[in-house]
Write an enzyme that holds these catalytic residues in place. Sequence first.
Site, PDB file in Angstrom:
ATOM      1  N   ASN A   6       3.995  -9.474  -0.348  1.00 36.86           N
ATOM      2  CA  ASN A   6       2.977  -9.451  -1.394  1.00 36.86           C
ATOM      3  C   ASN A   6       3.515  -9.685  -2.806  1.00 36.86           C
ATOM      4  O   ASN A   6       2.811 -10.222  -3.654  1.00 36.86           O
ATOM      5  CB  ASN A   6       2.170  -8.149  -1.336  1.00 36.86           C
ATOM      6  N   GLY A  14       7.623  -2.011   2.822  1.00 40.52           N
ATOM      7  CA  GLY A  14       6.736  -2.493   3.870  1.00 40.52           C
ATOM      8  C   GLY A  14       5.887  -1.362   4.414  1.00 40.52           C
ATOM      9  O   GLY A  14       5.642  -0.362   3.733  1.00 40.52           O
ATOM     10  N   GLU A  45      10.077   2.250   0.563  1.00 40.07           N
ATOM     11  CA  GLU A  45       8.858   2.072  -0.228  1.00 40.07           C
ATOM     12  C   GLU A  45       7.775   1.636   0.748  1.00 40.07           C
ATOM     13  O   GLU A  45       7.708   0.474   1.148  1.00 40.07           O
ATOM     14  CB  GLU A  45       9.078   1.016  -1.317  1.00 40.07           C
ATOM     15  N   LEU A  46       6.912   2.586   1.151  1.00 39.42           N
ATOM     16  CA  LEU A  46       6.005   2.346   2.267  1.00 39.42           C
ATOM     17  C   LEU A  46       4.553   2.241   1.789  1.00 39.42           C
ATOM     18  O   LEU A  46       4.291   1.963   0.620  1.00 39.42           O
ATOM     19  CB  LEU A  46       6.193   3.442   3.312  1.00 39.42           C
ATOM     20  N   CYS A  61       0.407  -2.278  -2.697  1.00 46.79           N
ATOM     21  CA  CYS A  61       0.442  -0.927  -2.140  1.00 46.79           C
ATOM     22  C   CYS A  61      -0.104   0.111  -3.114  1.00 46.79           C
ATOM     23  O   CYS A  61      -0.434   1.224  -2.698  1.00 46.79           O
ATOM     24  CB  CYS A  61       1.856  -0.559  -1.685  1.00 46.79           C
ATOM     25  N   GLU A  74      -4.381   2.541   5.207  1.00 46.61           N
ATOM     26  CA  GLU A  74      -4.112   1.583   4.148  1.00 46.61           C
ATOM     27  C   GLU A  74      -4.837   0.275   4.462  1.00 46.61           C
ATOM     28  O   GLU A  74      -4.528  -0.403   5.438  1.00 46.61           O
ATOM     29  CB  GLU A  74      -2.612   1.322   4.012  1.00 46.61           C
TER      30      GLU A  74
END
Length: 471
Positions: free
Chosen positions: A149, A225, A245-246, A279, A373
Amino acid sequence: MKLYSKGAWRGGDESIEVINPFDGQIVDTVPRATAQDVEEAIESAQRGAGDMKSLTGYERFEILSRATALLRQRADEIARTLSLEEGKPLAEALFEVDRSAQTLELSGEEAKRLSGEVLPLDGGKGVKNKLGFTLRVPCGVIAAIAPFNFPLNLVCHKVGPAIAAGNSVILKPASDTPLVSLKLVEILLEAGLPPLGISCLTGSGSLIGEKICSDPRVRKISFTGSKEVGERICAVAGIKKVTMELGSNCPLVVLPDADLDEVANLAVSSAYTNAGQVCISAQRLIVMESVREALIETMKPKVEALKVGDQLLEETGIGPMVRKSDASRVESWIQEAVGDGAQLVCGGERDGALMQPTLLDVATPDMRVCREELFGPAVSVMSVSSIDEAIRLANDTEFGLSAGLFTKDIDAAMRFAREVDSGNIHINWGPLWRTDAMPYGGMKGSGMGKEGPKYAIEEMTEMKSVVIHSK
């Protein structure tokens, strides 16, 4: 384009097509890396780690400064490539290239500031004639696994600090968006990075990503991801440092004293930028019932005014989602929510990978659009009757990356900041805000560790304690 490994550009027996999600046309192809490619990349990265460690902080600063200048010189070309492979409007792609240059620039500045501290050893009982200090040293080989992204800036947030700290890097870009990563490698090499200081492997995350992460010679993983993939990486990583970093499911809370026109403008930008594939997009709009109807009336025309289409056209506000299957999933979640009682205020239609920006009202916490999400251009409105209920709903998620609140009440703002479980809290702004120097990272299922060059460098170095014993 070719992948880069062992100090050279290389092809492969099989290739992956990079597709423009708007029209399905092939933008380029890249090699499909194999397990043997991973083995060779790790071997060369081990040698490259020695080359990188031997550079002074100032030399690493010079490399990153030259790379920053080259990136700015090639901004138009790289932004067009980014837009073609990812689907975001060209204006957003240009903005991302500019941010990426800033990220490299910040990383270069931090390369000159790596420092330790003097340890107050004489604070220990009976300790005399001891001098202690700490040193920061590189981890060695860093695995940088990036999402689709923000395929340039999030790569720079991994590669820039890794280089600044004196590590070698094995970069694994997303299979949908590998081209700008390969162009960044071109720039870094032209800027003087040692040839073995970086590798860029293109291919399946399930094959090469897992092999990279499970290898003990890789001493640090930086991954952005999904939560599911992050959990798998942690399971196979073994004993090494990881930054995760989720995903997220970001709340935006609106209290009755908020400026509703300002809220509407910022809610729209927070929810629909990059077709919602961010995110920290605003996904849940938690609004006091007394102003809910007025806010929806203010937001609706702004959402309807967003033009969806070809990302290369100047008038386009929202481009395609990165994959048709993702747009289809978002459409089905919206239809499911409407079937469960949510009201469709506007949007909801899909044409291939193009998803109309969607606003849902009368959403409930048990709906999938409010629990998981979404990663798409839709926002769901839920009403509450008190700040206590708003905070409870904001925390009613497995995630905790970013949250926003609109109010003029300083007491409510401070309560929100203290009580909402989120790594980033924004007062009088939407959750979709980040400047590249700030510490950035989540709580709960949104991950662990921080990005931002200064903070990422701390994660990408090891601390040694040195004690000099004198008589």
